[in-house]
Design a protein around this motif. Structure first.
Motif, PDB file in Angstrom:
ATOM      1  N   LYS A   1      81.292   5.385  33.914  1.00 51.58           N
ATOM      2  CA  LYS A   1      82.742   5.262  34.076  1.00 51.58           C
ATOM      3  C   LYS A   1      83.371   4.223  33.157  1.00 51.58           C
ATOM      4  N   GLY A   2      82.548   3.368  32.543  1.00 52.97           N
ATOM      5  CA  GLY A   2      83.095   2.301  31.719  1.00 52.97           C
ATOM      6  C   GLY A   2      83.668   1.159  32.538  1.00 52.97           C
ATOM      7  N   GLU A   3      83.050   0.881  33.672  1.00 56.33           N
ATOM      8  CA  GLU A   3      83.507  -0.207  34.539  1.00 56.33           C
ATOM      9  C   GLU A   3      82.672  -1.462  34.263  1.00 56.33           C
ATOM     10  N   GLY A   4      83.280  -2.440  33.638  1.00 60.01           N
ATOM     11  CA  GLY A   4      82.595  -3.703  33.364  1.00 60.01           C
ATOM     12  C   GLY A   4      81.733  -3.682  32.126  1.00 60.01           C
ATOM     13  N   VAL A   5      81.669  -2.531  31.482  1.00 60.24           N
ATOM     14  CA  VAL A   5      80.842  -2.338  30.294  1.00 60.24           C
ATOM     15  C   VAL A   5      81.416  -1.142  29.533  1.00 60.24           C
ATOM     16  N   ALA A   6      81.114  -1.053  28.243  1.00 59.66           N
ATOM     17  CA  ALA A   6      81.599   0.088  27.465  1.00 59.66           C
ATOM     18  C   ALA A   6      81.039   1.391  28.036  1.00 59.66           C
ATOM     19  N   ARG A   7      81.870   2.399  28.088  1.00 63.86           N
ATOM     20  CA  ARG A   7      81.447   3.714  28.598  1.00 63.86           C
ATOM     21  C   ARG A   7      80.394   4.301  27.652  1.00 63.86           C
ATOM     22  N   ASP A   8      79.277   4.738  28.228  1.00 64.79           N
ATOM     23  CA  ASP A   8      78.178   5.259  27.413  1.00 64.79           C
ATOM     24  C   ASP A   8      77.389   6.254  28.260  1.00 64.79           C
ATOM     25  N   LYS A   9      77.679   7.530  28.089  1.00 61.11           N
ATOM     26  CA  LYS A   9      77.061   8.571  28.915  1.00 61.11           C
ATOM     27  C   LYS A   9      75.546   8.644  28.687  1.00 61.11           C
ATOM     28  N   GLU A  10      75.109   8.453  27.461  1.00 53.69           N
ATOM     29  CA  GLU A  10      73.673   8.508  27.169  1.00 53.69           C
ATOM     30  C   GLU A  10      72.916   7.386  27.885  1.00 53.69           C
ATOM     31  N   LYS A  11      73.448   6.180  27.809  1.00 52.74           N
ATOM     32  CA  LYS A  11      72.817   5.058  28.512  1.00 52.74           C
ATOM     33  C   LYS A  11      72.880   5.273  30.020  1.00 52.74           C
ATOM     34  N   ALA A  12      74.011   5.810  30.493  1.00 58.18           N
ATOM     35  CA  ALA A  12      74.149   6.090  31.927  1.00 58.18           C
ATOM     36  C   ALA A  12      73.057   7.054  32.375  1.00 58.18           C
ATOM     37  N   MET A  13      72.817   8.101  31.595  1.00 62.11           N
ATOM     38  CA  MET A  13      71.790   9.068  31.957  1.00 62.11           C
ATOM     39  C   MET A  13      70.414   8.406  32.023  1.00 62.11           C
ATOM     40  N   GLU A  14      70.125   7.522  31.067  1.00 68.59           N
ATOM     41  CA  GLU A  14      68.852   6.796  31.091  1.00 68.59           C
ATOM     42  C   GLU A  14      68.733   5.950  32.360  1.00 68.59           C
ATOM     43  N   LEU A  15      69.829   5.309  32.730  1.00 62.66           N
ATOM     44  CA  LEU A  15      69.813   4.484  33.941  1.00 62.66           C
ATOM     45  C   LEU A  15      69.680   5.337  35.201  1.00 62.66           C
ATOM     46  N   TYR A  16      70.352   6.491  35.242  1.00 64.00           N
ATOM     47  CA  TYR A  16      70.188   7.387  36.389  1.00 64.00           C
ATOM     48  C   TYR A  16      68.723   7.812  36.515  1.00 64.00           C
ATOM     49  N   GLN A  17      68.117   8.164  35.389  1.00 70.25           N
ATOM     50  CA  GLN A  17      66.708   8.571  35.406  1.00 70.25           C
ATOM     51  C   GLN A  17      65.822   7.419  35.869  1.00 70.25           C
ATOM     52  N   ARG A  18      66.118   6.224  35.404  1.00 70.72           N
ATOM     53  CA  ARG A  18      65.340   5.052  35.824  1.00 70.72           C
ATOM     54  C   ARG A  18      65.479   4.824  37.333  1.00 70.72           C
ATOM     55  N   SER A  19      66.690   4.974  37.854  1.00 74.12           N
ATOM     56  CA  SER A  19      66.878   4.775  39.291  1.00 74.12           C
ATOM     57  C   SER A  19      66.047   5.786  40.077  1.00 74.12           C
ATOM     58  N   GLN A  20      65.965   7.011  39.578  1.00 69.50           N
ATOM     59  CA  GLN A  20      65.132   8.015  40.245  1.00 69.50           C
ATOM     60  C   GLN A  20      63.657   7.629  40.173  1.00 69.50           C
ATOM     61  N   SER A  21      63.235   7.137  39.019  1.00 70.81           N
ATOM     62  CA  SER A  21      61.819   6.747  38.869  1.00 70.81           C
ATOM     63  C   SER A  21      61.469   5.571  39.774  1.00 70.81           C
ATOM     64  N   LEU A  22      62.477   4.787  40.148  1.00 66.41           N
ATOM     65  CA  LEU A  22      62.271   3.657  41.062  1.00 66.41           C
ATOM     66  C   LEU A  22      62.352   4.083  42.530  1.00 66.41           C
ATOM     67  N   GLY A  23      62.646   5.372  42.751  1.00 64.35           N
ATOM     68  CA  GLY A  23      62.651   5.877  44.114  1.00 64.35           C
ATOM     69  C   GLY A  23      64.015   6.205  44.689  1.00 64.35           C
ATOM     70  N   PHE A  24      65.075   6.147  43.857  1.00 63.13           N
ATOM     71  CA  PHE A  24      66.404   6.478  44.358  1.00 63.13           C
ATOM     72  C   PHE A  24      66.445   7.961  44.686  1.00 63.13           C
ATOM     73  N   LYS A  25      66.879   8.311  45.887  1.00 64.56           N
ATOM     74  CA  LYS A  25      66.773   9.684  46.370  1.00 64.56           C
ATOM     75  C   LYS A  25      68.066  10.487  46.355  1.00 64.56           C
ATOM     76  N   ARG A  26      69.189   9.846  46.164  1.00 63.99           N
ATOM     77  CA  ARG A  26      70.455  10.595  46.194  1.00 63.99           C
ATOM     78  C   ARG A  26      70.574  11.502  44.987  1.00 63.99           C
ATOM     79  N   ARG A  27      71.368  12.541  45.136  1.00 68.39           N
ATOM     80  CA  ARG A  27      71.605  13.494  44.055  1.00 68.39           C
ATOM     81  C   ARG A  27      72.360  12.783  42.919  1.00 68.39           C
ATOM     82  N   MET A  28      71.946  13.058  41.702  1.00 68.91           N
ATOM     83  CA  MET A  28      72.590  12.464  40.541  1.00 68.91           C
ATOM     84  C   MET A  28      73.903  13.196  40.253  1.00 68.91           C
ATOM     85  N   PRO A  29      74.858  12.521  39.603  1.00 66.11           N
ATOM     86  CA  PRO A  29      76.144  13.150  39.286  1.00 66.11           C
ATOM     87  C   PRO A  29      75.995  14.377  38.389  1.00 66.11           C
TER      88      PRO A  29
END
Length: 103
Positions: A68-96
């Motif tokens: 969303k670009g909240e507090g940091v520059a908007r970056d969809k590619e980095k966001a996707m990497e972070l979403y994937q990382r959260s899943q690898s850490l065990g985050f269970k909610r559905r990704m956007p």
């Protein structure tokens, strides 16, 4: 009855976070993100979540803020990497979006 004192609560969260309490560190980020008892501060929320690199919820929050670009520059590619990382850490909610497809 005890009156709410957000500054005092934040102080105790900070003390616990300095001792390694991951949940308290995330709560500090939440306080800044939602402006609980103080002004909304996305930059500080992002900084607090970054201090929790192994906490799935904190990493998910970073992903959402980056998307969303909240507090940091908007970056969809980095966001996707972070979403994937959260899943690898065990985050269970559905990704956007389906992180495997990037959309």
């Amino acid at each position: 009855f005890v009156p709410q004192d957000y500054y005092r609560a934040l102080h105790f969260y900070e003390l616990a976070a300095m001792q390694g309490d991951v949940v308290c560190r995330r709560r500090i980020g939440d306080i800044h993100y939602y402006g609980i008892g103080l002004e909304v501060n996305y930059e500080e929320a992002y900084r607090q979540y970054e201090l929790n690199p192994d906490d799935a919820q904190s990493v998910f929050n970073l992903a959402s803020m980056t998307e969303k670009g909240e507090g940091v520059a908007r970056d969809k590619e980095k966001a996707m990497e972070l979403y994937q990382r959260s899943q690898s850490l065990g985050f269970k909610r559905r990704m956007p979006w389906d992180a495997s497809e990037g959309e």
